[in-house]
Design a protein around this motif. Structure first.
Motif, mmCIF file in Angstrom:
data_model
loop_
_atom_site.group_PDB
_atom_site.id
_atom_site.type_symbol
_atom_site.label_atom_id
_atom_site.label_comp_id
_atom_site.label_asym_id
_atom_site.label_seq_id
_atom_site.Cartn_x
_atom_site.Cartn_y
_atom_site.Cartn_z
ATOM 1 N N THR A 78 0.836 -1.196 0.000
ATOM 2 C CA THR A 78 0.000 0.000 0.000
ATOM 3 C C THR A 78 0.873 1.250 0.000
ATOM 4 O OG1 THR A 78 -0.100 -0.039 2.420
ATOM 5 C CG2 THR A 78 -1.876 -1.143 1.243
ATOM 6 N N SER A 79 0.309 2.303 -0.550
ATOM 7 C CA SER A 79 1.047 3.555 -0.630
ATOM 8 C C SER A 79 1.046 4.261 0.733
ATOM 9 C CB SER A 79 0.419 4.473 -1.676
ATOM 10 O OG SER A 79 -0.840 4.950 -1.225
ATOM 11 N N PHE A 80 1.916 5.230 0.848
ATOM 12 C CA PHE A 80 1.987 6.044 2.060
ATOM 13 C C PHE A 80 0.624 6.687 2.328
ATOM 14 C CE2 PHE A 80 2.662 10.262 3.938
ATOM 15 C CZ PHE A 80 3.248 9.902 5.134
ATOM 16 N N GLU A 81 0.006 7.210 1.282
ATOM 17 C CA GLU A 81 -1.284 7.878 1.423
ATOM 18 C C GLU A 81 -2.358 6.908 1.909
ATOM 19 O OE1 GLU A 81 0.734 8.127 -1.234
ATOM 20 O OE2 GLU A 81 1.326 10.234 -1.101
ATOM 21 N N GLN A 82 -2.333 5.680 1.397
ATOM 22 C CA GLN A 82 -3.302 4.674 1.834
ATOM 23 C C GLN A 82 -3.076 4.306 3.301
ATOM 24 O OE1 GLN A 82 -2.305 1.891 -1.291
ATOM 25 N NE2 GLN A 82 -4.342 2.115 -2.219
ATOM 26 N N GLN A 83 -1.819 4.231 3.706
ATOM 27 C CA GLN A 83 -1.504 3.915 5.098
ATOM 28 C C GLN A 83 -1.993 5.025 6.021
ATOM 29 O OE1 GLN A 83 2.682 3.003 5.280
ATOM 30 N NE2 GLN A 83 2.422 1.083 4.169
ATOM 31 N N VAL A 120 -11.440 -5.866 19.684
ATOM 32 C CA VAL A 120 -11.320 -5.195 18.388
ATOM 33 C C VAL A 120 -10.482 -3.934 18.543
ATOM 34 C CG1 VAL A 120 -12.602 -3.984 16.566
ATOM 35 C CG2 VAL A 120 -13.488 -6.134 17.502
ATOM 36 N N LEU A 121 -10.730 -3.172 19.611
ATOM 37 C CA LEU A 121 -9.961 -1.951 19.846
ATOM 38 C C LEU A 121 -8.476 -2.250 20.030
ATOM 39 C CD1 LEU A 121 -12.405 -0.043 22.223
ATOM 40 C CD2 LEU A 121 -12.006 0.375 19.781
ATOM 41 N N LEU A 122 -8.166 -3.338 20.711
ATOM 42 C CA LEU A 122 -6.768 -3.715 20.897
ATOM 43 C C LEU A 122 -6.107 -4.087 19.571
ATOM 44 C CD1 LEU A 122 -6.974 -5.753 24.214
ATOM 45 C CD2 LEU A 122 -5.782 -3.589 23.855
ATOM 46 N N GLU A 123 -6.831 -4.810 18.739
ATOM 47 C CA GLU A 123 -6.298 -5.174 17.419
ATOM 48 C C GLU A 123 -6.072 -3.929 16.564
ATOM 49 O OE1 GLU A 123 -8.631 -8.136 15.409
ATOM 50 O OE2 GLU A 123 -8.621 -9.464 17.145
ATOM 51 N N LEU A 124 -7.027 -2.999 16.611
ATOM 52 C CA LEU A 124 -6.884 -1.762 15.852
ATOM 53 C C LEU A 124 -5.721 -0.925 16.370
ATOM 54 C CD1 LEU A 124 -10.616 -0.711 15.396
ATOM 55 C CD2 LEU A 124 -9.029 -1.495 13.619
ATOM 56 N N TYR A 125 -5.559 -0.895 17.676
ATOM 57 C CA TYR A 125 -4.444 -0.153 18.270
ATOM 58 C C TYR A 125 -3.108 -0.725 17.787
ATOM 59 C CZ TYR A 125 -1.292 1.912 21.671
ATOM 60 O OH TYR A 125 -0.253 2.574 22.255
ATOM 61 N N GLU A 126 -3.018 -2.041 17.803
ATOM 62 C CA GLU A 126 -1.788 -2.686 17.354
ATOM 63 C C GLU A 126 -1.526 -2.389 15.868
ATOM 64 O OE1 GLU A 126 0.406 -7.047 17.546
ATOM 65 O OE2 GLU A 126 -1.759 -6.938 17.875
ATOM 66 N N GLU A 127 -2.564 -2.487 15.052
ATOM 67 C CA GLU A 127 -2.421 -2.181 13.632
ATOM 68 C C GLU A 127 -2.010 -0.715 13.441
ATOM 69 O OE1 GLU A 127 -5.049 -1.917 9.506
ATOM 70 O OE2 GLU A 127 -5.990 -2.760 11.298
ATOM 71 N N GLY A 128 -2.627 0.166 14.187
ATOM 72 C CA GLY A 128 -2.318 1.585 14.094
ATOM 73 C C GLY A 128 -0.881 1.895 14.472
ATOM 74 N N MET A 129 -0.390 1.261 15.513
ATOM 75 C CA MET A 129 0.994 1.486 15.921
ATOM 76 C C MET A 129 1.957 1.009 14.834
ATOM 77 S SD MET A 129 0.947 3.145 18.671
ATOM 78 C CE MET A 129 2.634 3.016 19.233
ATOM 79 N N GLY A 130 1.643 -0.121 14.213
ATOM 80 C CA GLY A 130 2.468 -0.618 13.116
ATOM 81 C C GLY A 130 2.465 0.333 11.930
#
Length: 61
Positions: A2-7, A27-37
């Protein structure tokens, strides 16, 4: 890949969802982890871009 803009766009969606807080905690924990990545990948991309700009300026300067 994915592009920088998509990220950045995905990161914005994650932040809005986390701010609402209306999802189950799992779900919030999974999203938090994805967001940090994503934040880490975006920071690395920006650091690389900054290094490239510096190099270009030095070469042409």
């Amino acid at each position: 890949m994915t592009s920088f803009e998509q990220q950045i766009q995905r990161l914005e969606i994650i932040v809005k969802t986390l701010d609402r807080g209306d999802e189950p905690i799992a779900v919030l924990l999974e999203l938090y982890e994805e967001g940090m990545g994503l934040a880490c990948k975006c920071r690395e991309y920006l650091e690389t871009a900054e290094q490239r700009v510096t190099l270009i300026n030095q070469e042409n300067g």
